[in-house]
Design a protein around this motif. Structure first.
Motif, PDB file in Angstrom:
ATOM      1  N   ARG A  53       0.658  -1.067  -0.177  1.00 63.51           N
ATOM      2  CA  ARG A  53      -0.155   0.106  -0.148  1.00 63.51           C
ATOM      3  C   ARG A  53       0.815   1.211  -0.030  1.00 63.51           C
ATOM      4  N   ILE A  54       2.209   1.012   0.121  1.00 61.65           N
ATOM      5  CA  ILE A  54       2.910   2.232  -0.215  1.00 61.65           C
ATOM      6  C   ILE A  54       3.261   2.821  -1.407  1.00 61.65           C
ATOM      7  N   LYS A  55       2.811   3.672  -1.852  1.00 61.92           N
ATOM      8  CA  LYS A  55       2.759   4.305  -3.163  1.00 61.92           C
ATOM      9  C   LYS A  55       3.473   5.752  -3.136  1.00 61.92           C
ATOM     10  N   ALA A  56       3.765   6.365  -2.137  1.00 65.93           N
ATOM     11  CA  ALA A  56       4.589   7.750  -2.163  1.00 65.93           C
ATOM     12  C   ALA A  56       5.580   7.567  -0.701  1.00 65.93           C
ATOM     13  N   PHE A  57       6.361   8.545  -1.044  1.00 69.25           N
ATOM     14  CA  PHE A  57       7.683   8.388   0.202  1.00 69.25           C
ATOM     15  C   PHE A  57       8.001   9.801   0.328  1.00 69.25           C
ATOM     16  N   HIS A  58       8.045  10.289   1.587  1.00 67.19           N
ATOM     17  CA  HIS A  58       8.615  11.509   2.014  1.00 67.19           C
ATOM     18  C   HIS A  58       9.991  11.208   2.675  1.00 67.19           C
TER      19      HIS A  58
END
Length: 356
Positions: free
Chosen positions: A238-243
């Motif tokens: 479910r991780i689709k973006a990363f800061h």
């Protein structure tokens, strides 16, 4: 296996009144010179990015993409953090958050919520026109004032809060699905979605919607004492973006995770520039490579000590150093043989041919 993309930079903390930070072209030229390859663009600055135009005009979106391309940049994601926040606001926070909304809906919770929902929906259309796969946002919060169990834990109150949050977000998630874009909630204290458990509760409420996903920011997990590496193991699908944001927690005898109502610089847990905090980014980038994350690694700069442009310059270098170019073959492929059927059976002490 896939190599993640980067470095990107979230513009919110850098937009200002003076050049080069007061125009998209100026920001693009500045970011490109620092080595960034993508911009994460907030939708609450029409002079930087006009969401209303972007939602309806492919020409405008092509112009934005073309402008960035002249500086060897792309859009990583659009951001509606402030607009997403306004989809669900507890009355205790009405005054504090009203300034995020346009004047015509301030002071009216229902109208403000409706405006926020429609605005985030516009971001779905704009994202599709820009060719994006992911969108960054906040969930908003109805239950946050009841975070700590005093008065005693009230299951019915929390069930109703999450049911209402899901009801408000479902049509937004459906709109993003129609445009083929993932909604990535930044799990953040102050939001009802602030850890894995709350994300799971919301996910169940929206019927495990395929567009309900996560913006992974390890800084918020570290300050909650969550194992952020195991978090990737659990939620990587479910991780689709990363800061890419650093933080530190300095244990002391006077205050803890709640911060004591202090300034950031005086809190036990505080955000730091990349490399100055305690986050294990080598472990994070390794985990993301292992699970084939192929989105962007985007700097979100928030530091209580370091000057922002220094943080941005160092951040680009830091992310570039940590990106792992994944292998296209196993390191021991040199020892592999061709047709090994006969050899394998011999090694196992089996006769040639199949047993009847």
């Amino acid at each position: 296996m896939k190599t993640l993309k980067g470095p990107g930079i979230f513009l919110s903390q850098f937009i200002g009144q003076h050049a080069p930070f007061n125009s998209l072209q100026g920001l693009a030229q500045w970011a490109s010179a620092l080595g960034y390859k993508a911009l994460q663009i907030p939708c609450n600055h029409p002079a930087i990015f006009d969401l209303d135009r972007a939602a309806t005009s492919q020409t405008y979106c092509d112009e934005v993409s073309g402008l960035l391309a002249t500086y060897d940049l792309q859009v990583s994601e659009l951001s509606t953090h402030l607009e997403g926040q306004l989809i669900a606001v507890h009355p205790a926070h009405d005054v504090a958050f009203d300034g995020f909304a346009p004047a015509q809906v301030r002071g009216n919770n229902a109208r403000r919520t409706a405006w926020a929902i429609e605005t985030v929906k516009k971001a779905a259309a704009a994202s599709a026109k820009l060719g994006l796969r992911a969108h960054a946002t906040f969930s908003g919060s109805l239950a946050w004032p009841y975070l700590y169990p005093w008065p005693p834990h009230n299951p019915a109150l929390l069930e109703e809060a999450f049911a209402e949050l899901a009801r408000r977000w479902l049509p937004v998630l459906d709109e993003f699905d129609r445009h083929g874009v993932d909604v990535c909630y930044e799990l953040h204290p102050g939001e009802d979605l602030h850890d894995g458990v709350t994300f799971e509760r919301f996910l169940a409420g929206v019927n495990h919607h395929p567009r309900c996903n996560i913006l992974f920011d390890p800084s918020h997990l570290l300050l909650q004492h969550i194992d952020y590496l195991q978090f990737i193991d659990i939620y990587h699908q479910r991780i689709k973006a990363f800061h890419v944001k650093d933080a530190e927690y300095l244990t002391n005898g006077r205050s803890g995770v709640y911060g004591g109502y202090q300034r950031w610089i005086d809190r036990a847990g505080r955000f730091r520039s990349l490399g100055d905090g305690q986050v294990d980014f080598k472990g994070i980038f390794s985990k993301l490579a292992q699970y084939d994350y192929d989105g962007w690694a985007v700097l979100e700069w928030e530091c209580c000590l370091k000057e922002s442009e220094t943080g941005a310059r160092e951040g680009a270098e830091f992310i570039q150093r940590h990106i792992i170019p994944v292998a296209d073959r196993a390191f021991d492929d040199f020892a592999a043989q061709g047709d090994q059927q006969a050899s394998v059976r011999a090694q196992l002490g089996l006769e040639q041919g199949s047993v009847k």
